[in-house]
Design a protein around this motif. Sequence first.
Motif, PDB file in Angstrom:
ATOM      1  N   GLY A 235      14.765  34.150  25.781  1.00 27.77           N
ATOM      2  CA  GLY A 235      14.416  34.306  27.188  1.00 27.77           C
ATOM      3  C   GLY A 235      15.626  34.634  28.040  1.00 27.77           C
ATOM      4  N   SER A 236      15.404  34.740  29.341  1.00 27.20           N
ATOM      5  CA  SER A 236      16.505  35.034  30.272  1.00 27.20           C
ATOM      6  C   SER A 236      16.331  34.186  31.526  1.00 27.20           C
ATOM      7  CB  SER A 236      16.502  36.521  30.640  1.00 27.20           C
ATOM      8  OG  SER A 236      15.400  36.805  31.484  1.00 27.20           O
ATOM      9  N   ILE A 237      17.421  34.076  32.258  1.00 26.90           N
ATOM     10  CA  ILE A 237      17.364  33.273  33.482  1.00 26.90           C
ATOM     11  C   ILE A 237      16.386  33.887  34.480  1.00 26.90           C
ATOM     12  CG2 ILE A 237      18.726  32.481  35.450  1.00 26.90           C
ATOM     13  CD1 ILE A 237      21.065  32.109  33.593  1.00 26.90           C
ATOM     14  N   ASP A 238      16.253  35.225  34.462  1.00 29.47           N
ATOM     15  CA  ASP A 238      15.304  35.874  35.378  1.00 29.47           C
ATOM     16  C   ASP A 238      13.867  35.440  35.117  1.00 29.47           C
ATOM     17  OD1 ASP A 238      17.083  37.214  36.932  1.00 29.47           O
ATOM     18  OD2 ASP A 238      17.028  39.066  35.747  1.00 29.47           O
ATOM     19  N   ASP A 239      13.583  34.995  33.884  1.00 34.43           N
ATOM     20  CA  ASP A 239      12.231  34.507  33.588  1.00 34.43           C
ATOM     21  C   ASP A 239      11.872  33.276  34.425  1.00 34.43           C
ATOM     22  OD1 ASP A 239      11.844  36.504  31.701  1.00 34.43           O
ATOM     23  OD2 ASP A 239      12.665  35.294  30.069  1.00 34.43           O
ATOM     24  N   LEU A 240      12.889  32.609  34.950  1.00 30.34           N
ATOM     25  CA  LEU A 240      12.616  31.432  35.783  1.00 30.34           C
ATOM     26  C   LEU A 240      12.056  31.815  37.149  1.00 30.34           C
ATOM     27  CD1 LEU A 240      15.752  29.206  35.009  1.00 30.34           C
ATOM     28  CD2 LEU A 240      13.427  28.941  34.146  1.00 30.34           C
ATOM     29  N   ARG A 241      11.959  33.134  37.419  1.00 30.86           N
ATOM     30  CA  ARG A 241      11.353  33.554  38.688  1.00 30.86           C
ATOM     31  C   ARG A 241       9.854  33.293  38.687  1.00 30.86           C
ATOM     32  NH1 ARG A 241      15.152  35.976  41.632  1.00 30.86           N
ATOM     33  NH2 ARG A 241      16.954  36.872  40.554  1.00 30.86           N
ATOM     34  N   ARG A 242       9.296  33.077  37.503  1.00 29.17           N
ATOM     35  CA  ARG A 242       7.882  32.665  37.479  1.00 29.17           C
ATOM     36  C   ARG A 242       7.741  31.369  38.268  1.00 29.17           C
ATOM     37  NH1 ARG A 242       4.072  34.138  33.448  1.00 29.17           N
ATOM     38  NH2 ARG A 242       3.178  32.111  33.977  1.00 29.17           N
ATOM     39  N   PRO A 243       6.677  31.198  38.988  1.00 25.47           N
ATOM     40  CA  PRO A 243       6.535  29.985  39.805  1.00 25.47           C
ATOM     41  C   PRO A 243       6.420  28.701  38.985  1.00 25.47           C
ATOM     42  CG  PRO A 243       4.533  31.316  39.859  1.00 25.47           C
ATOM     43  CD  PRO A 243       5.578  32.155  39.203  1.00 25.47           C
ATOM     44  N   ASP A 244       6.191  28.829  37.658  1.00 22.77           N
ATOM     45  CA  ASP A 244       6.082  27.625  36.839  1.00 22.77           C
ATOM     46  C   ASP A 244       7.035  27.672  35.633  1.00 22.77           C
ATOM     47  OD1 ASP A 244       4.905  29.678  35.504  1.00 22.77           O
ATOM     48  OD2 ASP A 244       3.013  28.647  35.063  1.00 22.77           O
ATOM     49  N   GLY A 245       8.003  28.590  35.641  1.00 23.47           N
ATOM     50  CA  GLY A 245       8.856  28.780  34.472  1.00 23.47           C
ATOM     51  C   GLY A 245       9.908  27.687  34.294  1.00 23.47           C
TER      52      GLY A 245
ATOM     53  N   ARG B 264       1.988  18.970  37.626  1.00 28.68           N
ATOM     54  CA  ARG B 264       1.928  20.411  37.917  1.00 28.68           C
ATOM     55  C   ARG B 264       2.155  21.191  36.634  1.00 28.68           C
ATOM     56  NH1 ARG B 264       2.545  21.798  43.336  1.00 28.68           N
ATOM     57  NH2 ARG B 264       2.905  20.026  44.723  1.00 28.68           N
ATOM     58  N   ARG B 265       1.449  22.297  36.504  1.00 27.15           N
ATOM     59  CA  ARG B 265       1.584  23.086  35.290  1.00 27.15           C
ATOM     60  C   ARG B 265       2.956  23.759  35.217  1.00 27.15           C
ATOM     61  NH1 ARG B 265      -1.551  28.580  33.796  1.00 27.15           N
ATOM     62  NH2 ARG B 265       0.118  29.346  35.135  1.00 27.15           N
ATOM     63  N   ALA B 266       3.520  23.730  34.012  1.00 25.77           N
ATOM     64  CA  ALA B 266       4.795  24.407  33.775  1.00 25.77           C
ATOM     65  C   ALA B 266       4.673  25.220  32.496  1.00 25.77           C
ATOM     66  CB  ALA B 266       5.926  23.393  33.659  1.00 25.77           C
ATOM     67  N   ARG B 267       5.382  26.339  32.439  1.00 24.73           N
ATOM     68  CA  ARG B 267       5.321  27.211  31.263  1.00 24.73           C
ATOM     69  C   ARG B 267       6.738  27.405  30.710  1.00 24.73           C
ATOM     70  NH1 ARG B 267       1.605  30.987  29.634  1.00 24.73           N
ATOM     71  NH2 ARG B 267       0.468  30.672  31.585  1.00 24.73           N
ATOM     72  N   VAL B 268       6.875  27.234  29.410  1.00 20.90           N
ATOM     73  CA  VAL B 268       8.175  27.433  28.766  1.00 20.90           C
ATOM     74  C   VAL B 268       8.454  28.931  28.692  1.00 20.90           C
ATOM     75  CG1 VAL B 268       9.522  27.120  26.656  1.00 20.90           C
ATOM     76  CG2 VAL B 268       7.971  25.311  27.421  1.00 20.90           C
ATOM     77  N   VAL B 269       9.601  29.357  29.272  1.00 23.15           N
ATOM     78  CA  VAL B 269       9.954  30.778  29.272  1.00 23.15           C
ATOM     79  C   VAL B 269      11.247  31.049  28.504  1.00 23.15           C
ATOM     80  CG1 VAL B 269       8.778  31.213  31.448  1.00 23.15           C
ATOM     81  CG2 VAL B 269      11.189  30.545  31.468  1.00 23.15           C
ATOM     82  N   GLY B 270      11.839  30.008  27.948  1.00 26.13           N
ATOM     83  CA  GLY B 270      13.066  30.235  27.196  1.00 26.13           C
ATOM     84  C   GLY B 270      13.586  28.957  26.572  1.00 26.13           C
ATOM     85  N   PHE B 271      14.547  29.133  25.638  1.00 30.38           N
ATOM     86  CA  PHE B 271      15.151  27.984  24.960  1.00 30.38           C
ATOM     87  C   PHE B 271      16.676  28.132  24.971  1.00 30.38           C
ATOM     88  CE2 PHE B 271      10.913  28.016  23.121  1.00 30.38           C
ATOM     89  CZ  PHE B 271      10.598  26.669  23.058  1.00 30.38           C
ATOM     90  N   THR B 272      17.338  27.032  25.158  1.00 33.66           N
ATOM     91  CA  THR B 272      18.790  26.978  24.974  1.00 33.66           C
ATOM     92  C   THR B 272      19.059  26.261  23.654  1.00 33.66           C
ATOM     93  OG1 THR B 272      18.901  24.887  26.194  1.00 33.66           O
ATOM     94  CG2 THR B 272      19.250  26.920  27.444  1.00 33.66           C
ATOM     95  N   ARG B 273      20.324  26.202  23.254  1.00 35.39           N
ATOM     96  CA  ARG B 273      20.674  25.483  22.028  1.00 35.39           C
ATOM     97  C   ARG B 273      21.927  24.641  22.262  1.00 35.39           C
ATOM     98  NH1 ARG B 273      19.401  25.174  16.883  1.00 35.39           N
ATOM     99  NH2 ARG B 273      17.822  26.793  17.047  1.00 35.39           N
ATOM    100  N   GLY B 274      21.806  23.362  21.969  1.00 35.25           N
ATOM    101  CA  GLY B 274      22.978  22.487  21.980  1.00 35.25           C
ATOM    102  C   GLY B 274      23.286  21.840  23.318  1.00 35.25           C
ATOM    103  N   ILE B 275      22.334  21.840  24.267  1.00 31.96           N
ATOM    104  CA  ILE B 275      22.568  21.151  25.540  1.00 31.96           C
ATOM    105  C   ILE B 275      21.978  19.751  25.434  1.00 31.96           C
ATOM    106  CG2 ILE B 275      22.156  21.170  28.029  1.00 31.96           C
ATOM    107  CD1 ILE B 275      22.002  24.167  27.953  1.00 31.96           C
ATOM    108  N   ARG B 276      22.868  18.790  25.245  1.00 30.82           N
ATOM    109  CA  ARG B 276      22.430  17.407  25.034  1.00 30.82           C
ATOM    110  C   ARG B 276      22.518  16.614  26.332  1.00 30.82           C
ATOM    111  NH1 ARG B 276      25.109  18.987  20.452  1.00 30.82           N
ATOM    112  NH2 ARG B 276      24.015  18.592  18.498  1.00 30.82           N
ATOM    113  N   THR B 277      21.855  15.472  26.335  1.00 27.88           N
ATOM    114  CA  THR B 277      21.916  14.573  27.484  1.00 27.88           C
ATOM    115  C   THR B 277      22.184  13.162  27.008  1.00 27.88           C
ATOM    116  OG1 THR B 277      20.614  13.562  29.247  1.00 27.88           O
ATOM    117  CG2 THR B 277      19.402  14.429  27.371  1.00 27.88           C
ATOM    118  N   PHE B 278      23.019  12.465  27.743  1.00 28.76           N
ATOM    119  CA  PHE B 278      23.365  11.093  27.365  1.00 28.76           C
ATOM    120  C   PHE B 278      22.195  10.147  27.600  1.00 28.76           C
ATOM    121  CE2 PHE B 278      25.266   6.908  28.054  1.00 28.76           C
ATOM    122  CZ  PHE B 278      26.147   6.835  26.986  1.00 28.76           C
ATOM    123  N   THR B 279      21.364  10.445  28.602  1.00 30.34           N
ATOM    124  CA  THR B 279      20.265   9.537  28.952  1.00 30.34           C
ATOM    125  C   THR B 279      19.071   9.659  28.008  1.00 30.34           C
ATOM    126  OG1 THR B 279      19.234  11.156  30.417  1.00 30.34           O
ATOM    127  CG2 THR B 279      20.903   9.706  31.395  1.00 30.34           C
TER     128      THR B 279
END
Length: 374
Positions: A129-139, A164-179
Amino acid sequence: MTTKLAWRNLAHDRVRLVVTLVGIVFSVVLMGMQSGLLVGFTRTTTGLVDNARADLWMVPKGTLDVDLGGPLDERRRYQALAVAGVAKAEPYLVNFARWKKPDGGTESIQLVGHQLGDVLGGPWNLEVGSIDDLRRPDGVIVDRLYAGKLGVSAVGDTVEINGRRARVVGFTRGIRTFTQSPYVFTSLPNAREFVGLPGTTVGYVLLALAPGADAAAVESEIEARIPEVEVYQSAAFAESSSSYWLFTTGAGFSLIISALLGLVVGIVIVAQTLYASTIDRLPEYATLKAMGAPNSYLYRIIVAQAGIGAVIGYAAGIVIVIGLVFASREASAAPVLPVSLALGLGALTLVMCIGAAVLSIRKVMAIDPVGVFR
């Protein structure tokens, strides 16, 4: 000649040599993995800050951690832009939310909203995916590490965030969270919609400095003009976030204790192993002494033996650590082995081995050479 004799003395008894090396290897692996986990968790706590590409962070007063920011009026962004030296000021939002999986069940997530079209903030390590895909209102964009936990597997999967409905428009790899509440990236307007915040509310303002601007002077000027906020340089905010989790929470304290225990246990194992190894070879040293070898010559042999054991044991141990780090690279809590840590472990292993050998020198000094011929 000393090194050659030390090696022959070590290799003479293969079983004893293997036992010595196993002790050193085990301690290197133990120290490497425990320290690597601590380094990995420390980096995880600062991932958002390190990858935001901002020079300064404007945060609500009292904020210590990037994951726990409060609301900030977006007017502060425009006030910051009026300060000399500020080239860009972009809104940024980090907020906890409820994620409802397609097959039922909910998970806690951290929604990260950024201004599309800007270079500050936003996801990194984008795989699909791309960051521009986040222009979708639910991306939204999620990380592969947490796809299973969030119940999604492909672009186009739909879920609910806070109802609220959300749609997956892309994937990253290796972004972890401590929480352990996965980061879910979206546009700033989407983030506000998902968490129900007014269109003028942000969590932070990311600042980019004009070329040649003095970061400390800009920081002071903004804090003087806007008393409701604090301004951190990126490195300082990363350090604050890391310190918050490591020193004010039970999870961080446990990691520190585990790493320290790993070091202590590793040191004890190496010291005991090398000391016992030297003591076991007292008859050989007595023989050399009876042949007229001075104490200084025996010391050099003992230190050389410790150095050889340290080099071989470290080499084998660090290879195992590298393999374990590589094997766990897809885990949500992955150890990290930076070059500085690997070199530090090598130096520590050498010092421990030689130190343990030196402790046994007193025994060598007390050897009666005559006893060899009785």
